[in-house]
Design a protein around this motif. Structure first.
Motif, PDB file in Angstrom:
ATOM      1  N   ASP A 109      28.013  24.257  23.161  1.00  0.00           N
ATOM      2  CA  ASP A 109      27.789  23.347  24.285  1.00  0.00           C
ATOM      3  C   ASP A 109      28.162  21.933  23.838  1.00  0.00           C
ATOM      4  OD1 ASP A 109      26.656  21.496  26.112  1.00  0.00           O
ATOM      5  OD2 ASP A 109      25.204  22.981  26.773  1.00  0.00           O
ATOM      6  N   ILE A 110      29.302  21.453  24.302  1.00  0.00           N
ATOM      7  CA  ILE A 110      29.823  20.174  23.825  1.00  0.00           C
ATOM      8  C   ILE A 110      28.872  19.023  24.148  1.00  0.00           C
ATOM      9  CG2 ILE A 110      31.663  18.472  24.129  1.00  0.00           C
ATOM     10  CD1 ILE A 110      33.611  20.782  24.433  1.00  0.00           C
ATOM     11  N   HIS A 111      28.341  18.985  25.360  1.00  0.00           N
ATOM     12  CA  HIS A 111      27.475  17.869  25.760  1.00  0.00           C
ATOM     13  C   HIS A 111      26.173  17.861  24.956  1.00  0.00           C
ATOM     14  CE1 HIS A 111      30.191  17.033  29.014  1.00  0.00           C
ATOM     15  NE2 HIS A 111      30.102  18.279  29.433  1.00  0.00           N
ATOM     16  N   TYR A 112      25.638  19.028  24.717  1.00  0.00           N
ATOM     17  CA  TYR A 112      24.416  19.138  23.926  1.00  0.00           C
ATOM     18  C   TYR A 112      24.694  18.736  22.479  1.00  0.00           C
ATOM     19  CZ  TYR A 112      19.960  21.217  22.436  1.00  0.00           C
ATOM     20  OH  TYR A 112      18.707  21.425  21.925  1.00  0.00           O
ATOM     21  N   ALA A 147      35.772  19.173  18.321  1.00  0.00           N
ATOM     22  CA  ALA A 147      36.188  18.260  17.261  1.00  0.00           C
ATOM     23  C   ALA A 147      36.291  16.835  17.792  1.00  0.00           C
ATOM     24  CB  ALA A 147      37.529  18.718  16.681  1.00  0.00           C
ATOM     25  N   ARG A 148      36.863  16.696  18.982  1.00  0.00           N
ATOM     26  CA  ARG A 148      37.014  15.367  19.569  1.00  0.00           C
ATOM     27  C   ARG A 148      35.661  14.751  19.904  1.00  0.00           C
ATOM     28  NH1 ARG A 148      41.689  14.220  21.837  1.00  0.00           N
ATOM     29  NH2 ARG A 148      41.943  16.367  22.577  1.00  0.00           N
ATOM     30  N   ALA A 149      34.755  15.568  20.438  1.00  0.00           N
ATOM     31  CA  ALA A 149      33.426  15.064  20.804  1.00  0.00           C
ATOM     32  C   ALA A 149      32.692  14.528  19.578  1.00  0.00           C
ATOM     33  CB  ALA A 149      32.618  16.173  21.463  1.00  0.00           C
ATOM     34  N   LEU A 150      32.745  15.261  18.474  1.00  0.00           N
ATOM     35  CA  LEU A 150      32.078  14.809  17.245  1.00  0.00           C
ATOM     36  C   LEU A 150      32.743  13.546  16.706  1.00  0.00           C
ATOM     37  CD1 LEU A 150      31.540  18.256  15.485  1.00  0.00           C
ATOM     38  CD2 LEU A 150      29.795  16.826  16.559  1.00  0.00           C
ATOM     39  N   GLY A 151      34.058  13.534  16.705  1.00  0.00           N
ATOM     40  CA  GLY A 151      34.766  12.351  16.213  1.00  0.00           C
ATOM     41  C   GLY A 151      34.433  11.110  17.027  1.00  0.00           C
ATOM     42  N   ARG A 152      34.316  11.282  18.320  1.00  0.00           N
ATOM     43  CA  ARG A 152      33.999  10.140  19.177  1.00  0.00           C
ATOM     44  C   ARG A 152      32.598   9.595  18.905  1.00  0.00           C
ATOM     45  NH1 ARG A 152      36.606  12.273  24.922  1.00  0.00           N
ATOM     46  NH2 ARG A 152      38.673  11.346  24.623  1.00  0.00           N
ATOM     47  N   GLU A 153      31.663  10.481  18.612  1.00  0.00           N
ATOM     48  CA  GLU A 153      30.309  10.009  18.312  1.00  0.00           C
ATOM     49  C   GLU A 153      30.297   9.161  17.041  1.00  0.00           C
ATOM     50  OE1 GLU A 153      27.696  10.049  20.237  1.00  0.00           O
ATOM     51  OE2 GLU A 153      28.933  11.057  21.730  1.00  0.00           O
ATOM     52  N   VAL A 154      31.043   9.587  16.029  1.00  0.00           N
ATOM     53  CA  VAL A 154      31.114   8.807  14.790  1.00  0.00           C
ATOM     54  C   VAL A 154      31.819   7.477  15.056  1.00  0.00           C
ATOM     55  CG1 VAL A 154      31.898   8.759  12.396  1.00  0.00           C
ATOM     56  CG2 VAL A 154      31.159  10.921  13.409  1.00  0.00           C
ATOM     57  N   GLU A 164      25.598  24.210  35.486  1.00  0.00           N
ATOM     58  CA  GLU A 164      25.319  23.462  34.258  1.00  0.00           C
ATOM     59  C   GLU A 164      23.915  22.847  34.252  1.00  0.00           C
ATOM     60  OE1 GLU A 164      27.654  20.197  31.476  1.00  0.00           O
ATOM     61  OE2 GLU A 164      28.001  20.213  33.638  1.00  0.00           O
ATOM     62  N   GLU A 165      23.512  22.287  35.372  1.00  0.00           N
ATOM     63  CA  GLU A 165      22.212  21.625  35.422  1.00  0.00           C
ATOM     64  C   GLU A 165      21.069  22.610  35.195  1.00  0.00           C
ATOM     65  OE1 GLU A 165      19.380  19.488  38.711  1.00  0.00           O
ATOM     66  OE2 GLU A 165      21.521  19.017  38.775  1.00  0.00           O
ATOM     67  N   GLU A 166      21.143  23.759  35.861  1.00  0.00           N
ATOM     68  CA  GLU A 166      20.070  24.742  35.715  1.00  0.00           C
ATOM     69  C   GLU A 166      20.038  25.348  34.321  1.00  0.00           C
ATOM     70  OE1 GLU A 166      17.538  25.466  37.714  1.00  0.00           O
ATOM     71  OE2 GLU A 166      18.266  23.776  38.872  1.00  0.00           O
ATOM     72  N   LEU A 167      21.188  25.514  33.710  1.00  0.00           N
ATOM     73  CA  LEU A 167      21.224  26.038  32.346  1.00  0.00           C
ATOM     74  C   LEU A 167      20.658  25.010  31.370  1.00  0.00           C
ATOM     75  CD1 LEU A 167      24.673  27.852  32.328  1.00  0.00           C
ATOM     76  CD2 LEU A 167      22.409  28.910  32.242  1.00  0.00           C
ATOM     77  N   ALA A 168      20.982  23.724  31.588  1.00  0.00           N
ATOM     78  CA  ALA A 168      20.442  22.670  30.726  1.00  0.00           C
ATOM     79  C   ALA A 168      18.919  22.587  30.862  1.00  0.00           C
ATOM     80  CB  ALA A 168      21.078  21.327  31.076  1.00  0.00           C
ATOM     81  N   TRP A 169      18.419  22.821  32.081  1.00  0.00           N
ATOM     82  CA  TRP A 169      16.970  22.824  32.292  1.00  0.00           C
ATOM     83  C   TRP A 169      16.310  23.932  31.485  1.00  0.00           C
ATOM     84  CZ3 TRP A 169      13.074  19.993  33.780  1.00  0.00           C
ATOM     85  CH2 TRP A 169      11.877  20.582  34.141  1.00  0.00           C
ATOM     86  N   ARG A 170      16.903  25.092  31.497  1.00  0.00           N
ATOM     87  CA  ARG A 170      16.323  26.212  30.750  1.00  0.00           C
ATOM     88  C   ARG A 170      16.445  25.995  29.244  1.00  0.00           C
ATOM     89  NH1 ARG A 170      17.331  27.456  35.713  1.00  0.00           N
ATOM     90  NH2 ARG A 170      16.196  29.128  36.768  1.00  0.00           N
ATOM     91  N   GLN A 171      17.524  25.348  28.820  1.00  0.00           N
ATOM     92  CA  GLN A 171      17.652  25.000  27.403  1.00  0.00           C
ATOM     93  C   GLN A 171      16.515  24.050  27.005  1.00  0.00           C
ATOM     94  OE1 GLN A 171      21.192  25.066  25.501  1.00  0.00           O
ATOM     95  NE2 GLN A 171      19.948  24.824  23.688  1.00  0.00           N
ATOM     96  N   ARG A 184      20.377  15.740  27.177  1.00  0.00           N
ATOM     97  CA  ARG A 184      21.419  16.615  27.704  1.00  0.00           C
ATOM     98  C   ARG A 184      21.147  16.914  29.177  1.00  0.00           C
ATOM     99  NH1 ARG A 184      25.132  18.935  29.752  1.00  0.00           N
ATOM    100  NH2 ARG A 184      25.807  21.050  29.366  1.00  0.00           N
ATOM    101  N   TYR A 185      19.901  17.210  29.495  1.00  0.00           N
ATOM    102  CA  TYR A 185      19.552  17.540  30.879  1.00  0.00           C
ATOM    103  C   TYR A 185      19.684  16.321  31.788  1.00  0.00           C
ATOM    104  CZ  TYR A 185      16.785  18.718  34.956  1.00  0.00           C
ATOM    105  OH  TYR A 185      16.364  18.910  36.244  1.00  0.00           O
ATOM    106  N   LEU A 186      19.139  15.193  31.375  1.00  0.00           N
ATOM    107  CA  LEU A 186      19.158  14.009  32.221  1.00  0.00           C
ATOM    108  C   LEU A 186      20.562  13.448  32.394  1.00  0.00           C
ATOM    109  CD1 LEU A 186      15.957  12.194  30.936  1.00  0.00           C
ATOM    110  CD2 LEU A 186      16.244  13.409  33.097  1.00  0.00           C
ATOM    111  N   ALA A 187      21.441  13.664  31.404  1.00  0.00           N
ATOM    112  CA  ALA A 187      22.809  13.165  31.503  1.00  0.00           C
ATOM    113  C   ALA A 187      23.570  13.851  32.623  1.00  0.00           C
ATOM    114  CB  ALA A 187      23.539  13.371  30.176  1.00  0.00           C
TER     115      ALA A 187
END
Length: 250
Positions: free
Chosen positions: A51-54, A89-96, A170-177, A196-199
């Motif tokens: 899950d990239i966003h998570y 890979a891009r998501a992680l690189g962007r966070e750094v 996506e929203e309902e799955l994030a809620w259950r996560q 992750r859920y609120l985003a």
């Protein structure tokens, strides 16, 4: 630690997360000395779940707490680049890069990636529920039964196989996560699940506060407080969260 590494290596990620949660709850005397190491392993598990966003949410909190480990996150990003998982890979690189805007390494890493529109490979062979309704029913049953490992494994399969209906659900799955992972003993993990859920839908702060009230009614004060604080931190104008925390004040 060896048992945890074996679970991660074998891709038994649900069981690995449950093992980490048990450690945080039990608080053995040696835990404080390896919290940084365990946080890194948790990042690896979450990233491998797909899950990239998570993963971004957790990586951001991880780097905020351990900014000196940016290079290690880039190493992890390179692993996923080599596995052709370019979006991760891009998501992680962007966070750094966001944390270290003047650093050369994350900038060079991001420049090394193919164009963003390049297609990413997904796992197509994993069997998953045929519809979102069936998926939610299965997840809800697992959550009700306390089967965290199996619930996390199902979420992992969904994130990897990416069925056509996944984006709309996506929203309902994030809620259950969030329901599966929320625990005050592991702040990084819990905060990343809340963010992750609120985003996905900031308007769902009310749903999170309702959950906080449920935890409060069940005597889980710290879990309730954690939820409300994250809502208010992300959305300072949320009056429900402010009032909830005010009511908790002595």
């Amino acid at each position: 630690m060896a048992a945890l590494d074996k679970l991660i290596a074998s891709d038994d990620l649900g069981e690995a997360l449950v093992t980490l949660r048990k450690l945080h709850r039990q608080k053995p005397p040696w835990l404080a000395g390896i919290e940084e190491v365990l946080a890194g392993k948790q990042l690896l598990i979450i990233v491998k779940q797909g899950d990239i966003h998570y993963a971004q949410a957790y990586a951001r909190l991880y780097l905020e707490k351990y900014p000196h480990l940016g290079a290690q996150v880039i190493v992890l990003a390179r692993v996923f680049r080599e596995r052709s998982n370019i979006p991760m890979a891009r998501a992680l690189g962007r966070e750094v890069a966001a944390l270290l805007p003047n650093a050369v390494e994350p900038a060079e890493f991001l420049d090394s990636l193919p164009p963003e529109e390049a297609p990413a490979g997904t796992v197509q062979s994993i069997q998953i529920p045929a519809s979102p309704t069936e998926t939610f029913q299965r997840l809800d049953a697992l959550i009700e039964e306390g089967e965290s490992t199996e619930a996390l494994a199902l979420l992992q399969r969904l994130n990897r196989s990416k069925p056509k209906w996944l984006e709309d659900a996506e929203e309902e799955l994030a809620w259950r996560q969030l329901l599966i992972t929320l625990q005050p003993d592991d702040m990084l993990y819990s905060r990343s699940a809340i963010r992750r859920y609120l985003a996905i839908n900031p308007q769902r702060g009310s749903r999170a506060i309702a959950l906080a009230q449920r935890y409060l009614n069940e005597g889980e004060l710290e879990t309730a407080r954690l939820l409300a604080r994250e809502v208010l931190e992300g959305y300072p104008d949320n009056e429900e969260a402010a009032a909830f925390l005010q009511a908790l004040s002595p």
